[in-house]
Design a protein around this motif. Sequence first.
Motif, PDB file in Angstrom:
ATOM      1  N   LYS A  40       0.823  -1.203   0.000  1.00 41.61           N
ATOM      2  CA  LYS A  40       0.000   0.000   0.000  1.00 41.61           C
ATOM      3  C   LYS A  40       0.858   1.254   0.000  1.00 41.61           C
ATOM      4  N   SER A  41       1.914   1.249   0.786  1.00 48.02           N
ATOM      5  CA  SER A  41       2.806   2.402   0.830  1.00 48.02           C
ATOM      6  C   SER A  41       3.483   2.622  -0.513  1.00 48.02           C
ATOM      7  N   LEU A  42       3.872   1.505  -1.159  1.00 45.20           N
ATOM      8  CA  LEU A  42       4.517   1.608  -2.464  1.00 45.20           C
ATOM      9  C   LEU A  42       3.552   2.156  -3.513  1.00 45.20           C
ATOM     10  N   GLU A  43       2.296   1.685  -3.473  1.00 49.33           N
ATOM     11  CA  GLU A  43       1.302   2.188  -4.425  1.00 49.33           C
ATOM     12  C   GLU A  43       1.037   3.673  -4.202  1.00 49.33           C
ATOM     13  N   ALA A  44       0.957   4.078  -2.949  1.00 49.41           N
ATOM     14  CA  ALA A  44       0.735   5.488  -2.653  1.00 49.41           C
ATOM     15  C   ALA A  44       1.909   6.336  -3.138  1.00 49.41           C
ATOM     16  N   SER A  45       3.118   5.826  -2.944  1.00 51.81           N
ATOM     17  CA  SER A  45       4.299   6.550  -3.410  1.00 51.81           C
ATOM     18  C   SER A  45       4.306   6.663  -4.926  1.00 51.81           C
ATOM     19  N   ASN A  46       3.930   5.566  -5.583  1.00 54.76           N
ATOM     20  CA  ASN A  46       3.874   5.577  -7.049  1.00 54.76           C
ATOM     21  C   ASN A  46       2.847   6.586  -7.543  1.00 54.76           C
ATOM     22  N   ALA A  47       1.694   6.630  -6.875  1.00 57.67           N
ATOM     23  CA  ALA A  47       0.655   7.591  -7.255  1.00 57.67           C
ATOM     24  C   ALA A  47       1.149   9.026  -7.083  1.00 57.67           C
ATOM     25  N   ARG A  48       1.893   9.267  -6.001  1.00 65.25           N
ATOM     26  CA  ARG A  48       2.426  10.610  -5.780  1.00 65.25           C
ATOM     27  C   ARG A  48       3.444  10.980  -6.852  1.00 65.25           C
ATOM     28  N   VAL A  49       4.261  10.009  -7.248  1.00 66.44           N
ATOM     29  CA  VAL A  49       5.260  10.274  -8.299  1.00 66.44           C
ATOM     30  C   VAL A  49       4.572  10.612  -9.612  1.00 66.44           C
TER      31      VAL A  49
END
Length: 239
Positions: A64-73
């Motif tokens: 979930k943290s990785l997906e959120a980071s990807n979305a922010r990028v």
Amino acid sequence: AGIRADVNLSVNTSNVKRSLDRATNEINKIVNGISGRQVSFNVNQKSFTQPLGRITQSANEFTKSLEASNARVIAFGLSVSIINGISDAFKALVVEAVRFEKTMADINAVMGISNEKLSEFGEGIFDVAQNTAQSFNVAAEAALEFSRQGLSAEDTLKKTADAMTLVRLTGVSATQAVEDLTAATNAFKETGLSTNDILNKIVAVEQQFAVSADDLTSAISRTGQAAKEAGVNFDQLNA
């Protein structure tokens, strides 16, 4: 003197023998028990599943943290792209504005009109560009070419509108459109044909026959003077 003594020891070994027999029996029972049936082990499953559950939960949280980071990028990339696009648009607008002002200054140097008349003339160029779906600078370049022919501001705007219409129909450059229309009008100026008359006649032929307006204007501009000397009028040449 020698002394000799005979000693008789009597040891009770019965207790020791019984202890050995008992130990032997116990060992035999253990061996027979193992060899006679399967040995079962009780395993505490919680000792394995609970750590795995914690690992799975941690992995899910990491995902979930990785997906959120990807979305922010991705969002940051889109924002940067939009900002750069707006910045490039403003830069292009400034460049076009400077170019337009320079062209208007060149037109004023040729016509020598007042600032008020020049402002009205600039608004007229904007209207021509909007009505013919051309850029302001393209229309201004055409107006500059016509102004060098000694035309008035009103005639310049009319001819500029005709040239921009020809640019839209044929795709030629503004300079080429001005040259073609100028050559045609100069060849048949005694007949009183305007650039608008010539343009309408060319479009009428284009719509009836398999020929483009670009080919017609190019041919007329090259042969107009020869046709005039041969006594051929514009309609005959166009046909």
